[in-house]
Design an enzyme around this catalytic site. Structure first.
Site, PDB file in Angstrom:
ATOM      1  CG  ASP A 173      -1.887   1.169   1.238  1.00  4.49           C
ATOM      2  OD1 ASP A 173      -2.122   1.744   0.152  1.00  4.49           O
ATOM      3  OD2 ASP A 173      -2.375   1.525   2.322  1.00  4.49           O
ATOM      4  CD  GLU A 413       0.635  -4.979   7.454  1.00  5.62           C
ATOM      5  OE1 GLU A 413       0.265  -4.946   6.262  1.00  5.62           O
ATOM      6  OE2 GLU A 413       0.114  -4.275   8.338  1.00  5.62           O
ATOM      7  CE1 TYR A 470      -3.388   1.137  10.713  1.00  6.92           C
ATOM      8  CE2 TYR A 470      -2.680  -1.131  10.382  1.00  6.92           C
ATOM      9  CZ  TYR A 470      -2.449   0.230  10.268  1.00  6.92           C
ATOM     10  OH  TYR A 470      -1.268   0.672   9.711  1.00  6.92           O
ATOM     11  CD  GLU A 505       1.998  -0.489   9.383  1.00  7.55           C
ATOM     12  OE1 GLU A 505       0.765  -0.558   9.092  1.00  7.55           O
ATOM     13  OE2 GLU A 505       2.904  -0.844   8.600  1.00  7.55           O
TER      14      GLU A 505
END
Length: 603
Positions: A173, A413, A470, A505
Site C-alpha cells: 500500500d 506483514e 487497527y 503500526e
C-alpha cells in the site's frame, strides 16, 4: 560497504543533476540505445523518482524499463587510482552501461551498489547509460501480484474485446516510485585501499572497550586514531583487528547523541568512520538501551514527497526529524525498505532510534490483489528466498556501524499464520542470518499483520514481538469501546510469550480540515479519539514497550477506490502540516520519559 567521502586520499564526484531520459518502447535493448546518445529524449532530475517529474500518465504509470543517460568525464589526474562508480539506490533493477559495455547489474531498489571502472573509463568523455526496470512480481522485494488487480485497486474484470494496459500490481500500500532515487557518485581510492571497517562497542563501567576489524586490499600497516567530538585523540590502535579503550566514555543516548570518529590510515589511503558507544539488550519483557528500559515513541514513515517521490531530499529529512523532536518522538521504523544512508547518518547525529527494515513487504498471497479463490501457501509460491537473504546481508553490511540502528526487521506483514510451519521455515533462517551477519548482534524482529495471532509460530520466535493493529479502523471502525476490548484481549494473548511487544503500526485515515463536534471516521477528532483509545490499553500492560503510529505523514499510494490521493493516516499532511493529532501526541509523548516508563506498572 563504506559510504563515499572526500578527504586527502580520496576524491569524490557527484553526478546529481539533469540526465537524459527515455521510456523503453520495447525496442531499447534490441536497438542498443545504450551504445549511442538517446534520441528524442526528455530531461529528468537525478536523484529522484521519475514518476511525478513530468505531466504524463505514460511516465507516472510506466511499466518496465526506462533509460537514463549522461556524459561522464574523469579527470586525468585520477590515472593510476582505483575509480568506482556508485549508486545509492536504483528502483528496482539496474543495468549499467559505460560506452556501450554492460559493466554491472543489480537487483533491489533500496540498497547501494558499485563497480570499479578504472580499466573501462576513458580519461575524456564517456557515455553512461542506466536501464532501470520498475516491475514487481513474486520474485522481487517488495512483492507484486501476478494476478489482475492490485492490493488497493479492486481487481480488473476480464471482458472480451477489452485489453487493459500493462501495469504493476503492487501487493503493498504505497506508490511504486521508481528510477535513480539516490545519489550517483564517482569516487577514487589508492590501489591499496581500505575496503571496510567494523566497529563493535561495549561498556565496562565508565569506559568503553571497542573491538574493530579493518578490511584492506594490498599490503601495509593499519593505524587508527579515535577522536572525540572536541577533536581530541582519546585512543589509538594498530593492526587490522583488535581493541581499544575509551576512558570516561560519552555514551550515545536517544535524543542525546555523542559520536566518536575513528580515523583509519592504511598505506596512502585514509577513511573517517563515525560511531557511537551504546549497548542494546532484550532482557525479559524489557528492551534495554545502555542498560535502561527504553520506550519507543514515534512512527512508521515513508521516503515520500511531492515531485521527488522516493528521491533523496535532505531538507525534508532534516525537517522530519525536527518535527519528531518537537513532538517528543524518539524513534521510527524504516517502513518498508532501508532508507538512504544520508538519513541514517542524520539519525546518528540527532539521536533518533531506528528499526531498520528490509523491503520484504507483500509476502502474503491471501490478501488484496494477490488473493485467489482459495488460500495458498505463500512460501511455496514465493520466489524471493535467495534475494531475501541477499537483502538481509547487504542491509546489515551497509548499516552495521550506525548507533541509531537498534533492531533489524526482516519483513512487514507477511503471511505467518495461514501456513505457520512453512512461514517459520522461511523466516527462521533469515532471523538466524541477521544475527550471524551483525557484529553487534542486535535484536531481530518481523512485523505481524492484522488478524495473525493464534497458530503463528514465527512472531513468538523473534526477539521482540512487533504488531500492526487497527482496532477502531479496519476492525470495529467507529466503535472504539469494542476496539479497546478486542485490543486488550489480543495483548493478553501475546503476554504469555514473556517477550517485549510494541506496535509498529496503528492509525486512522484522516482528511486534514474535516471536523465534527461528534467525532466520526476520517475527521481529525476521530484520529485523536482513536489514538487515545489505543493508548488507554497500551498503558495497562508492562510488557508493552513502544508505540509507533502509522503514519508520520500522508503518502502516495496506487490508484484505487480505497485511497483518495494517497494514504491519509499521516499525523502530518504530505506537506508536513500538523493535523489535530500532532498536538495530542506532543502532549502525550513529551510527558513520557524515554526510559523507565512502565516501571510503576512492573512493581
Amino acid at each position: 560497504m563504506l559510504y563515499p567521502i572526500l578527504n586527502s586520499a580520496r576524491t569524490l564526484i557527484d553526478l546529481s543533476g539533469i540526465w537524459k531520459f527515455k521510456l523503453d518502447d520495447g525496442t531499447g535493448f534490441e536497438n542498443k540505445w545504450y551504445e549511442k546518445k538517446l534520441e528524442n529524449s526528455l530531461t529528468m532530475a537525478v536523484p529522484a523518482s521519475y514518476n511525478d517529474q513530468k505531466e504524463s500518465m505514460d511516465i507516472r504509470d510506466h511499466y518496465g524499463y526506462v533509460f537514463y543517460q549522461r556524459e561522464l568525464s574523469i579527470p586525468k589526474i585520477l590515472q593510476g587510482q582505483r575509480i568506482i562508480l556508485r549508486f545509492g539506490a536504483v528502483t528496482h533493477y539496474a543495468k549499467v552501461y559505460l560506452n556501450g559495455e554492460l559493466i554491472c547489474e543489480h537487483k533491489g531498489g533500496f540498497l547501494p551498489f558499485e563497480v570499479e571502472i578504472q580499466d573501462k573509463v576513458r580519461f575524456d568523455t564517456n557515455l553512461l547509460t542506466v536501464a532501470v526496470d520498475n516491475k514487481v512480481d513474486q520474485s522481487t522485494l517488495p512483492v507484486g501480484s501476478e494476478k489482475d488487480g492490485s492490493m488497493m485497486g479492486g481487481g480488473m474484470p476480464s471482458i472480451p474485446g477489452v485489453t487493459p494496459k500493462k501495469q504493476n500490481n503492487p501487493n503493498f500500500d504505497f506508490f511504486n516510485y521508481s528510477g535513480i532515487t539516490r545519489p550517483v557518485k564517482v569516487y577514487s581510492t589508492p590501489m591499496s585501499y581500505i575496503k571496510d571497517a567494523t566497529i563493535v562497542p561495549s561498556v565496562d563501567g565508565n569506559d568503553a572497550i571497542v573491538s574493530y576489524t579493518i578490511d584492506t586490499v594490498g599490503e601495509g600497516k593499519v593505524d587508527i586514531e579515535i577522536y572525540s567530538e572536541d577533536g581530541e585523540v582519546v585512543a589509538k590502535a594498530e593492526g587490522k583487528s583488535g581493541t581499544f579503550i575509551i576512558k570516561d566514555v560519552n555514551l550515545w543516548q536517544p535524543l542525546n547523541a555523542y559520536l566518536y570518529t575513528a580515523k583509519v590510515t592504511f598505506c596512502e589511503d585514509s577513511y573517517d568512520q563515525t560511531f557511537g558507544v551504546r549497548t542494546i539488550e532484550v532482557k525479559g519483557i524489557e528492551f534495554l538501551i545502555n542498560g535502561k528500559p527504553f520506550y519507543f515513541k514515534g512512527f512508521g514513515k515513508h521516503e515520500d514527497s511531492e515531485f521527488r517521490g522516493r528521491g533523496l531530499d535532505e531538507v525534508l529529512n532534516v525537517k522530519d526529524l525536527s518535527l519528531m523532536k518537537w513532538m517528543g518522538a524518539n524513534s521510527f521504523r524504516t517502513s518498508h525498505y532501508p532508507y538512504s544512508e544520508e538519513m541514517m547518518n542524520l539519525c546518528d547525529r540527532e539521536g533518533i532510534v531506528v528499526i531498520d527494515e528490509t523491503p520484504a513487504v507483500g509476502l502474503h498471497f491471501n490478501i488484496g490483489g494477490a488473493k485467489g479463490p482459495t488460500p495458498v501457501d505463500t512460501f511455496e509460491v514465493i520466489r524471493t528466498h535467495e534475494h531475501h537473504k541477499e537483502v538481509v546481508e547487504d542491509m546489515i553490511a551497509r548499516d552495521k556501524n550506525h548507533p541509531c540502528v537498534v533492531m533489524w526487521c526482516i519483513a512487514n506483514e507477511s503471511d505467518t499464520a495461514t501456513n505457520p510451519d512453512s512461514a517459520y521455515n522461511y523466516f527462521k533462517p533469515l532471523y538466524d542470518l541477521a544475527h550471524k551477519c551483525d557484529p553487534q548482534n542486535r535484536p531481530v524482529t518481523i512485523v505481524g499483520i492484522m488478524g495473525a495471532s493464534r497458530g503463528d509460530k514465527t512472531l513468538p520466535a523473534m526477539d521482540v514481538i512487533c504488531l500492526n493493529r487497527y482496532y477502531g479502523w479496519y476492525v470495529f471502525g467507529g466503535d472504539l469501546e469494542a476496539a479497546k476490548q478486542a485490543l486488550n484481549i489480543e495483548l493478553s494473548f501475546w503476554q504469555k510469550f514473556g517477550k517485549p511487544l510494541m506496535f509498529t503500526e496503528y492509525g486512522a485515515d484522516t482528511v486534514a480540515g474535516i471536523h465534527a463536534a461528534t467525532s466520526t471516521m476520517f475527521t481529525e477528532e476521530y484520529q485523536v479519539d482513536y489514538l487515545t483509545a489505543n493508548h488507554e490499553v497500551f498503558d495497562r500492560h508492562d510488557f508493552f514497550i513502544g508505540e509507533q503510529v502509522w503514519n508520520f505523514a500522508d503518502f502516495q499510494a496506487a490508484q484505487g477506490i480505497v485511497r483518495v490521493d494517497g494514504n491519509k493516516k499521516g499525523i502530518f499532511t504530505r506537506e508536513r502540516r500538523p493535523k489535530y493529532a500532532a498536538h495530542y501526541l506532543r502532549s502525550r509523548w513529551t510527558k513520557i520519559p524515554n526510559f523507565g516508563y512502565k516501571t510503576e506498572i512492573k512493581k
